[in-house]
Structures are given as structure tokens and as C-alpha cells.
Design a protein around this motif. Structure first.
Motif, PDB file in Angstrom:
ATOM      1  N   ARG A  87      -9.821   6.151   4.034  1.00  0.00           N
ATOM      2  CA  ARG A  87     -10.404   5.439   2.832  1.00  0.00           C
ATOM      3  C   ARG A  87     -11.523   4.618   3.228  1.00  0.00           C
ATOM      4  O   ARG A  87     -12.632   4.610   2.649  1.00  0.00           O
TER       5      ARG A  87
ATOM      6  N   VAL B 183     -12.620  -2.902  -5.247  1.00  0.00           N
ATOM      7  CA  VAL B 183     -11.163  -2.661  -5.378  1.00  0.00           C
ATOM      8  C   VAL B 183     -10.545  -3.829  -5.806  1.00  0.00           C
ATOM      9  O   VAL B 183     -10.568  -4.975  -5.268  1.00  0.00           O
TER      10      VAL B 183
ATOM     11  N   TYR C  74       0.924  -1.106  -0.044  1.00  0.00           N
ATOM     12  CA  TYR C  74      -0.065   0.067  -0.015  1.00  0.00           C
ATOM     13  C   TYR C  74       0.835   1.257   0.047  1.00  0.00           C
ATOM     14  O   TYR C  74       0.296   2.224  -0.100  1.00  0.00           O
TER      15      TYR C  74
ATOM     16  N   THR D 101      -7.527  -0.859  -9.326  1.00  0.00           N
ATOM     17  CA  THR D 101      -8.489  -0.100  -9.692  1.00  0.00           C
ATOM     18  C   THR D 101      -9.588   0.077  -8.945  1.00  0.00           C
ATOM     19  O   THR D 101     -10.022  -1.116  -8.177  1.00  0.00           O
ATOM     20  N   ALA D 102     -10.446   1.020  -8.495  1.00  0.00           N
ATOM     21  CA  ALA D 102     -11.649   0.995  -7.972  1.00  0.00           C
ATOM     22  C   ALA D 102     -12.965   1.219  -8.782  1.00  0.00           C
ATOM     23  O   ALA D 102     -12.776   2.072  -9.795  1.00  0.00           O
TER      24      ALA D 102
ATOM     25  N   SER E 268     -11.752   4.228 -11.292  1.00  0.00           N
ATOM     26  CA  SER E 268     -10.867   5.045 -10.915  1.00  0.00           C
ATOM     27  C   SER E 268      -9.519   4.271 -10.608  1.00  0.00           C
ATOM     28  O   SER E 268      -9.528   3.145  -9.977  1.00  0.00           O
TER      29      SER E 268
ATOM     30  N   LEU F 253      -5.865   3.410  -9.226  1.00  0.00           N
ATOM     31  CA  LEU F 253      -5.115   3.511  -7.849  1.00  0.00           C
ATOM     32  C   LEU F 253      -3.699   3.525  -8.261  1.00  0.00           C
ATOM     33  O   LEU F 253      -3.226   2.786  -8.620  1.00  0.00           O
TER      34      LEU F 253
END
Length: 549
Positions: A227, A240, A155, A314-315, A302, A304
Motif C-alpha cells: 500500500r 487517509v 490495521y 476513508t481515503a 474510498s 477503508l
């Protein structure tokens, strides 16, 4: 025997470092992770002080050995709790978790201290259980190290230097038990240098993380927690995925709306989880199977990225637009009814009436029949529109278990009372089990009534025949309504299946639209089967075990 002064000096220095770190923790006590790490440093300072007292013959070795063991049982949960708070990953710290940890530590400590004095099978059993509990605690400490490394590697929430320093501290705390296992419980001067060495490494690594890498300068857990909070507050479903489109996480709305349970679906491709291909369906309306049947969603995505701007996943955001699209369709159809059907039929009635009044018709009875038939069509149209508004306007559905054959028989009896016709009900099930469905009885009954009445109305026969076939499916029931008339025009079918009317492509009535809206409301699917003569409309309906929103 005289104390080992170099080791005593190192132990005193370690005590000073941990106390200094504790003071830093008090200074930053407003941070959520500061309390846990401060308590951890104070306990470590106390353990290091015990070594000083043991090496200077102030306290007996047996007492120090027992205290060090109990201390280790406490610092491992404190370390892991700090990681949970600091990274924002792992379970939330609460009273229940704290109480369970205290019970675990006290129970393991008591078993560890008394297992050595018990003999026979009981002593053997206690010592085996103690070893298992201590090993599990080592695993808990190493899990904290794993979370730190994962926050950095996966992350990118932590600077690498700080992550390495904290990981070294966590490793030292987790495996400190191995140095304690060599302690002598009777001779204080035989405390090995390895115990001091472990504590020195832990103190040094913590000091580096605080003074060189700014442990309290930022809280990486704020990112994941923020988040997470934002995701859980969203009413839209969010999934996600990683770079290979494998599911990584989802919010609660995704579980409620899409039926996606992360614990079972994590690591699986999103296409296999939803039956939805993101490569072709994004930026368009996607029809997705859900616990509430097939629903339509606007899907957006969206990318990431990590702090270096590298893509990591990707979300996907799914907004349920089923009801919105149905309302738009109803407005389009009703607008067409008012603008086209109603106006044309009223113009025809007026023209026929004026012709009758002027005496300009050769066959007055035929014209009167035309007026009556057109008027009846308008009345039927009004009834269908009113029926659609009454059934579809409610905010919620009323779910009940429905015996489908009995419901179909009820519809057949009602139609028989209005028209001379023949309605055959056929079960396509091989088993003797009666097809049942948990759904809204009134909506389903009204949709079937509209479908059967339309089939009879458009069949040119003295005794129209309709065949209704019922089949239980894996997740619901399929009902087929077949007539033996001219069939539904391809244009009518295409407009309903496309879900949109245009000035050039539109239907001629609202009956088929109403059936489509009702089936969509029930989470089902309307389809048409090609047959040689007549038409066959199929309603595929899910069995709802939970209420539809």
C-alpha cells in the motif's frame, strides 16, 4: 556444588527449541523477515546454552553473567528489527541503522561491564549513563510489541493468536534484563530459575507462533509495504483519515501538492488541515489552498475496511484539475470568439462596406468610423488572444522576487504612452515595508496591463482615471484595480466567477477571461468588489517561496 539437574534439563530443552526454530528460519530464508528472526533464535539458543554450561560448572559465573548481559543488548534490537520487517511498519532496515545499533550495543556493553569496577564520581556517572541506555533499550523492545499490537488492533494485519504469541515473546525479551540483574557474578550455581523461566516462555511463545499459527505462512508487512509503495508511486495526492475524519496518513504527493506534513497534521480533522469539508465537497471540484496558491481539485473517496468488512476510515484522492479546467475554458472562449464575436464583427464590416459602395448611407463618415472602430476592436481582440496564448502556453513559471509598486508603475507608464489617462498608485500598507512577491513577473505584468487597459477603454471620459491599490497580506499581495466607468456587467462577472460559458450565458470579450486565467496560473484568486460607481477588480496573489509545477 552439584548442578540443579531439573533446571539444566529445561535449559537443554530451550536450546533445542531455539535451534529447531532457527532451522525453520533457514528453511524460509527467502522471506525478508527470516534472516533477522533466525539470527535472534540462534543468539537465544547460545544464551540458553551458556546457562547449561554455567549450571554444570563448565564456565565461571562471571563470564556467563557478562555474556548474558551482552547477549541481551543484542537480542532486543534483533527483536525490534524483526517486527519492523515483519509488519512493514517502522524504519527500514539499512546499513546505517545496523551500524548505529552495533555501536549502541558495544558502547552500552562496555559501559555496563566496566561501570562496576569504577569508583568515585566517574563510576557513578558511568553507572547512571548505563542505566539510562539500558532503560532506553527496554523501551525499544516494548515499541516492537506496540507495533505488533497496533498491526492487529488498528490495521487488522495479523491474526490475534499469532500476535499474542509474538507479543509474549517480545515482552519476555524486553524485560529479560530484570532477571539478569539478580545474577551472581561469582557463584555459578546461584543463577536463578527466573532466567530459565523467561527464556522458556520466550521459546514456547515463538514455537506457538511458528507451529500453531504459521508465522511464515504469510507476511503481514506485505500489505502495508505494498500500500505504501502504491501510494508513493501515485502522482495524485492521497489523504487517509479515520472514522472521525482525522488525518492518519498521506503520500508524498500530498505533501508536495497540498502542503500536508503528516508529522505535524496527524490527528487533526481534515477540514482544519485543508480548509475543505469532505461532507459537502466530494464528487465536485474543490478549491483548496496549497503551497502554490489556490488550486482546483477533483476529490474522490474510498471507504477503508478491515478483514471483517468493518469500516475503519476513508481515503481521499485529490486530482489537480486547475490547468485542465483552464484549457477547457480557453477552448470554450476561443470557440465563442470565432463563432460569435469574429463572425458578427466581420458581417457588420462587410455590411457597412457594401452600403458605402452602393451609396445607400446618409452619413458616410459615420459609417466609416463604425468600420474603423469595429476593425480596431477585432485587432484588439486578436492581440489579447495572442497575449493569452503566449503567456499561458508555457509549461513552467519563472519565479522571481518582484517589487510590486515598481511593477505597477511600469504598467502605468506603458499605458500612459498609449492613452491620455490618469493612473493613481496607492499603498494600503501601514508599515513602510515595500510590498514584495515571489511570482512570475511577466504573467503578473501582462494581467495587470490587460486589466488597466480594459478599465480605461470602458470609461467614458476625456481623461479616464484608474486607481491601483496595493496591500501586503499575510501570505502574499492583494492588488485592486478600480475605474470610474459604467462598471463590469453582472453577467460578465458571473460567467468568469462560475468558470463556464454556455450558449445563453457568455461574455462579450476575452480580456477578463485572460486576467482570470493568468491569476489562476499564479495560484491566486480573482474577485470583484461592489462599489457605488465603476468597477473594482481584486487580484489576491500568494507569495511563492518554492517553484510552482
Amino acid at each position: 556444588m552439584s548442578p540443579d539437574l531439573p533446571l539444566v534439563a529445561v535449559d537443554v530443552l530451550v536450546v533445542a527449541v531455539f535451534l529447531l526454530l532457527g532451522g525453520m528460519g533457514v528453511r524460509h530464508r527467502e522471506r525478508p523477515e527470516a534472516l533477522v528472526i533466525t539470527v535472534l533464535w540462534v543468539v537465544l539458543a547460545g544464551l540458553s546454552m551458556l546457562l547449561v554450561l554455567a549450571r554444570t560448572n563448565v564456565i565461571t559465573g562471571q563470564t556467563v553473567a557478562s555474556a548474558l548481559l551482552i547477549g541481551w543488548l543484542g537480542i532486543v534490537p534483533l527483536w525490534t528489527g524483526f517486527v519492523f520487517e515483519y509488519t512493514g511498519r517502522g524504519p527500514s532496515l539499512n546499513r546505517q541503522l545496523a551500524f548505529g545499533t552495533v555501536v549502541y550495543v558495544l558502547g552500552t556493553g562496555a559501559a555496563s561491564l566496566h561501570g562496576t569496577v569504577l569508583h568515585g564520581p566517574v563510576g557513578l556517572l558511568v553507572r547512571a549513563g548505563t542505566s539510562i541506555l539500558q532503560t532506553a533499550l527496554i523501551g525499544v523492545g516494548l515499541f516492537g510489541v506496540f507495533l505488533l499490537v497496533r498491526s492487529t488492533a488498528t490495521y487488522d494485519d495479523l491474526p490475534r493468536g499469532r500476535s499474542v504469541a509474538l507479543a509474549i515473546s517480545g515482552l519476555g525479551i524486553s524485560v529479560l534484563l530484570f532477571s539478569l540483574s539478580t545474577l551472581s557474578a561469582t557463584d555459578p550455581v546461584t543463577f536463578p530459575w527466573t532466567t530459565t523461566g523467561f527464556l522458556t516462555v520466550v521459546a514456547g511463545a515463538f514455537a506457538v507462533s511458528v507451529f500453531q499459527y504459521g508465522l511464515f505462512s504469510e507476511t503481514p508487512g506485505a500489505g502495508p509495504l505494498a500500500r505504501s509503495s502504491i501510494l508513493e508511486e501515485m502522482s495524485d495526492a492521497v489523504l487517509v483519515v479515520d472514522q472521525d475524519d482525522r488525518l492518519v496518513d498521506a503520500n508524498n504527493a500530498a505533501e508536495r501538492t497540498l502542503g500536508v506534513v503528516v508529522a505535524r497534521a496527524a490527528g487533526r480533522p481534515i477540514q482544519s488541515v485543508l480548509g475543505w469539508n469532505p461532507a459537502t465537497a466530494v464528487a465536485s471540484t474543490a478549491t483548496v489552498p496549497t503551497p502554490n496558491g489556490r488550486r482546483r481539485f477533483d476529490a474522490s473517496q474510498s471507504s477503508l475496511t478491515n478483514t471483517r468488512g468493518e469500516p475503519i476510515g476513508t481515503a481521499y484522492v485529490f486530482q489537480d484539475v486547475t490547468d485542465e479546467q483552464t484549457r477547457e475554458q480557453r477552448l470554450e472562449v476561443l470557440n465563442r470568439v470565432l463563432r460569435h464575436n469574429l463572425r458578427n464583427d466581420l458581417d457588420a464590416i462587410r455590411a457597412f462596406a457594401e452600403a458605402l459602395a452602393d451609396g445607400d448611407v446618409d452619413d458616410p463618415p459615420a459609417v466609416a468610423e463604425r468600420i474603423q472602430r469595429t476593425s480596431s476592436d477585432l485587432v484588439d481582440l486578436g492581440i489579447t488572444v495572442e497575449r493569452a496564448e503566449r503567456i499561458l502556453a508555457g509549461d513552467t513559471l519563472h519565479q522571481h522576487e518582484v517589487a510590486v509598486p515598481a511593477l505597477v508603475a511600469d504598467v502605468a507608464d506603458q499605458v500612459h504612452d498609449r492613452a491620455d489617462c490618469r493612473i493613481d498608485c496607492v499603498s494600503a500598507n501601514e508599515s513602510e515595508r515595500e510590498p514584495r512577491l515571489t511570482t512570475d513577473r511577466d504573467v503578473l505584468r501582462t494581467a495587470l496591463l490587460e486589466l488597466v487597459e480594459n478599465a480605461i477603454e470602458h470609461t467614458d471620459s476625456d481623461t479616464p482615471t484608474v486607481t491601483i491599490t496595493i496591500a501586503q497580506t499575510a501570505d502574499g499581495v492583494r492588488i485592486s484595480v478600480r475605474d470610474y466607468g459604467p462598471g463590469i456587467p453582472e453577467r460578465e462577472r458571473a460567467v468568469v466567477q462560475d468558470g463556464e460559458e454556455t450558449p445563453l450565458e457568455h461574455g462579450t470579450g476575452v480580456g477578463l477571461w485572460f486576467v482570470s486565467w493568468a491569476v489562476t496560473r499564479l495560484g491566486g484568486e480573482l474577485s470583484f468588489r461592489d462599489i457605488e460607481s465603476g468597477s473594482c477588480v481584486q487580484l489576491t496573489l500568494p507569495d511563492h517561496q518554492t517553484p510552482i509545477p
